[in-house]
Motif scaffolding. Structure first.
Motif, PDB file in Angstrom:
ATOM      1  N   ASP A  52     -24.642  -5.927   6.254  1.00 34.83           N
ATOM      2  CA  ASP A  52     -25.040  -5.555   7.609  1.00 34.83           C
ATOM      3  C   ASP A  52     -23.873  -5.571   8.592  1.00 34.83           C
ATOM      4  N   SER A  53     -22.696  -5.988   8.141  1.00 38.91           N
ATOM      5  CA  SER A  53     -21.541  -6.140   9.024  1.00 38.91           C
ATOM      6  C   SER A  53     -20.606  -4.935   8.920  1.00 38.91           C
ATOM      7  N   ASP A  54     -19.774  -4.773   9.938  1.00 40.19           N
ATOM      8  CA  ASP A  54     -18.741  -3.735   9.927  1.00 40.19           C
ATOM      9  C   ASP A  54     -17.411  -4.281   9.429  1.00 40.19           C
ATOM     10  N   ALA A  55     -17.219  -5.598   9.557  1.00 41.34           N
ATOM     11  CA  ALA A  55     -15.982  -6.223   9.106  1.00 41.34           C
ATOM     12  C   ALA A  55     -16.254  -7.684   8.787  1.00 41.34           C
ATOM     13  N   ARG A  84     -25.694   5.515   4.725  1.00 44.42           N
ATOM     14  CA  ARG A  84     -25.614   5.424   6.186  1.00 44.42           C
ATOM     15  C   ARG A  84     -24.267   5.912   6.720  1.00 44.42           C
ATOM     16  N   GLY A  85     -23.445   6.451   5.826  1.00 45.23           N
ATOM     17  CA  GLY A  85     -22.151   6.973   6.245  1.00 45.23           C
ATOM     18  C   GLY A  85     -21.064   5.929   6.341  1.00 45.23           C
ATOM     19  N   LEU A  86     -21.249   4.775   5.685  1.00 49.72           N
ATOM     20  CA  LEU A  86     -20.288   3.688   5.733  1.00 49.72           C
ATOM     21  C   LEU A  86     -19.568   3.548   4.393  1.00 49.72           C
ATOM     22  N   THR A  87     -18.506   2.743   4.362  1.00 49.31           N
ATOM     23  CA  THR A  87     -17.878   2.385   3.099  1.00 49.31           C
ATOM     24  C   THR A  87     -18.786   1.414   2.352  1.00 49.31           C
ATOM     25  N   GLU A  88     -18.557   1.278   1.041  1.00 49.28           N
ATOM     26  CA  GLU A  88     -19.427   0.418   0.236  1.00 49.28           C
ATOM     27  C   GLU A  88     -19.446  -1.024   0.737  1.00 49.28           C
ATOM     28  N   SER A  89     -18.338  -1.492   1.220  1.00 47.95           N
ATOM     29  CA  SER A  89     -18.226  -2.845   1.767  1.00 47.95           C
ATOM     30  C   SER A  89     -17.547  -2.770   3.135  1.00 47.95           C
ATOM     31  N   PRO A  90     -17.752  -3.775   3.970  1.00 50.97           N
ATOM     32  CA  PRO A  90     -17.113  -3.782   5.286  1.00 50.97           C
ATOM     33  C   PRO A  90     -15.595  -3.911   5.190  1.00 50.97           C
ATOM     34  N   ALA A  91     -14.915  -3.592   6.272  1.00 47.68           N
ATOM     35  CA  ALA A  91     -13.479  -3.806   6.359  1.00 47.68           C
ATOM     36  C   ALA A  91     -13.179  -5.301   6.245  1.00 47.68           C
ATOM     37  N   ASP A 152      -9.200  -5.486  19.913  1.00 46.89           N
ATOM     38  CA  ASP A 152      -8.629  -4.476  19.031  1.00 46.89           C
ATOM     39  C   ASP A 152      -9.678  -3.980  18.034  1.00 46.89           C
ATOM     40  N   LEU A 153     -10.483  -4.892  17.478  1.00 47.98           N
ATOM     41  CA  LEU A 153     -11.528  -4.485  16.539  1.00 47.98           C
ATOM     42  C   LEU A 153     -12.537  -3.554  17.206  1.00 47.98           C
ATOM     43  N   ALA A 154     -12.866  -3.830  18.460  1.00 49.99           N
ATOM     44  CA  ALA A 154     -13.804  -2.964  19.182  1.00 49.99           C
ATOM     45  C   ALA A 154     -13.246  -1.554  19.304  1.00 49.99           C
ATOM     46  N   GLN A 155     -11.949  -1.452  19.571  1.00 53.59           N
ATOM     47  CA  GLN A 155     -11.316  -0.136  19.681  1.00 53.59           C
ATOM     48  C   GLN A 155     -11.305   0.605  18.346  1.00 53.59           C
ATOM     49  N   ARG A 156     -11.415  -0.140  17.248  1.00 49.80           N
ATOM     50  CA  ARG A 156     -11.455   0.461  15.915  1.00 49.80           C
ATOM     51  C   ARG A 156     -12.882   0.750  15.459  1.00 49.80           C
ATOM     52  N   GLY A 157     -13.847   0.559  16.343  1.00 56.69           N
ATOM     53  CA  GLY A 157     -15.232   0.884  16.032  1.00 56.69           C
ATOM     54  C   GLY A 157     -16.010  -0.210  15.342  1.00 56.69           C
ATOM     55  N   ILE A 158     -15.478  -1.440  15.327  1.00 59.38           N
ATOM     56  CA  ILE A 158     -16.187  -2.561  14.710  1.00 59.38           C
ATOM     57  C   ILE A 158     -17.201  -3.120  15.697  1.00 59.38           C
ATOM     58  N   GLY A 159     -18.475  -3.028  15.333  1.00 56.06           N
ATOM     59  CA  GLY A 159     -19.527  -3.529  16.207  1.00 56.06           C
ATOM     60  C   GLY A 159     -20.085  -4.874  15.795  1.00 56.06           C
ATOM     61  N   ARG A 160     -19.962  -5.202  14.502  1.00 61.35           N
ATOM     62  CA  ARG A 160     -20.514  -6.451  13.988  1.00 61.35           C
ATOM     63  C   ARG A 160     -19.464  -7.112  13.086  1.00 61.35           C
ATOM     64  N   LEU A 161     -19.051  -8.311  13.470  1.00 58.71           N
ATOM     65  CA  LEU A 161     -18.034  -9.047  12.732  1.00 58.71           C
ATOM     66  C   LEU A 161     -18.633 -10.318  12.141  1.00 58.71           C
ATOM     67  N   MET A 162     -18.437 -10.495  10.839  1.00 56.33           N
ATOM     68  CA  MET A 162     -18.867 -11.710  10.148  1.00 56.33           C
ATOM     69  C   MET A 162     -17.630 -12.562   9.885  1.00 56.33           C
ATOM     70  N   VAL A 163     -17.648 -13.804  10.330  1.00 50.68           N
ATOM     71  CA  VAL A 163     -16.515 -14.708  10.159  1.00 50.68           C
ATOM     72  C   VAL A 163     -16.896 -15.756   9.120  1.00 50.68           C
ATOM     73  N   VAL A 246     -29.871  -3.989  14.068  1.00 46.89           N
ATOM     74  CA  VAL A 246     -29.136  -3.407  12.942  1.00 46.89           C
ATOM     75  C   VAL A 246     -29.347  -1.910  12.890  1.00 46.89           C
ATOM     76  N   GLN A 247     -30.602  -1.461  13.079  1.00 44.16           N
ATOM     77  CA  GLN A 247     -30.894  -0.032  13.037  1.00 44.16           C
ATOM     78  C   GLN A 247     -30.196   0.699  14.179  1.00 44.16           C
ATOM     79  N   ALA A 248     -30.168   0.084  15.335  1.00 44.48           N
ATOM     80  CA  ALA A 248     -29.549   0.735  16.494  1.00 44.48           C
ATOM     81  C   ALA A 248     -28.037   0.859  16.333  1.00 44.48           C
TER      82      ALA A 248
END
Length: 253
Positions: A52-55, A84-91, A152-163, A246-248
């Motif tokens: 569910d994450s972008d990175a 959904r048009g994403l890579t198989e795994s997050p960045a 910087d991550l926001a500028q790269r289109g990352i909306g959800r970050l998992m730490v 998540v859907q939005a």
């Protein structure tokens, strides 16, 4: 000032801290081998959180010590991301002050996805030469702050970050009030070692009577327990709200 802080927060990625620890707050032992703190059912939950994450972000010490792959394990979840048009795994994202990162580690070699390395600006050229085309190296100021990383991550289109840790990274996000949610799993045993790494390090944490973490969910998963806390007003108050968010945030095919 508060209004400005909330505006800045909304423009940054939504940050979820994820951690498993022992009853005495340890995330590993001092021994070289890795301590198993969770179970298969919880690993599957974490896999969904990754999907569910972008990175996904880990610290450089975690890259060195644990050699994590940081990939979505489930074939079904990988397929759903691609649909959904994403890579198989997050960045993958890591932060280093010195560039002490093994170039042959799984962080860099596993997965055909973007890898980002944040470091002090003065070290960027040297680290970039050492890693070659294995990652994009980004220099940010004299010292890397999580605020600059999120911008910087926001500028790269990352909306959800998992730490996913380790303790230094979790502490930075908490001390700087940049985390929106904490998903903390507690294993049913003690480690008891003075030198064992812990969930967080000493710091000036901002929560007091006016800024207490809000408990959203307590759930047993086999022999471990998941505690889910809201750390900001952006954290969904219910499962239904989470699904809607998540859907939005998903790209339109």
């Amino acid at each position: 000032m508060t209004g400005s802080r909330e505006t800045d927060r909304r423009s940054r990625p939504y940050v979820t801290l994820s951690c498993a620890m022992s009853l005495d707050g340890c995330v590993d032992t001092a021994a070289p081998h890795r301590l198993a703190l969770s179970n298969e059912a919880d690993f599957d939950r974490v896999d969904q959180l990754r999907a569910d994450s972008d990175a996904i972000m880990v610290g450089a010490s975690t890259v060195r010590r644990d050699n994590p792959r940081l990939l979505v394990r489930s074939e079904e979840r990988r397929r759903a991301r691609v649909e959904r048009g994403l890579t198989e795994s997050p960045a993958k994202v890591t932060v280093t002050a010195t560039g002490d990162l093994p170039a042959d580690s799984s962080f860099f070699t596993a997965g055909d996805i973007e890898k980002l390395v944040y470091c002090p600006a003065g070290e960027a050229d040297r680290i970039s030469r050492a890693l070659g085309d294995r990652a994009t190296v980004v220099g940010l100021g004299a010292e890397v702050s999580m605020t600059l990383v999120l911008e910087d991550l926001a500028q790269r289109g990352i909306g959800r970050l998992m730490v996913e840790g380790g303790g230094r990274l979790h502490t930075q996000f908490l001390v700087e009030r940049l985390a929106d949610e904490l998903q903390l799993v507690v294993a049913p045993f003690f480690v008891g070692e003075a030198g064992a790494p812990r969930f967080v390090r000493p710091g000036r944490f901002p929560w007091d009577e006016g800024h207490r973490a809000r408990l959203l969910d307590t759930r047993p998963i086999g022999d471990v327990v998941l505690l889910r806390y809201a750390l900001s007003a952006r954290c969904p108050a219910s499962v239904a709200d989470e699904v809607a968010r998540v859907q939005a945030s998903s790209p339109v095919p």
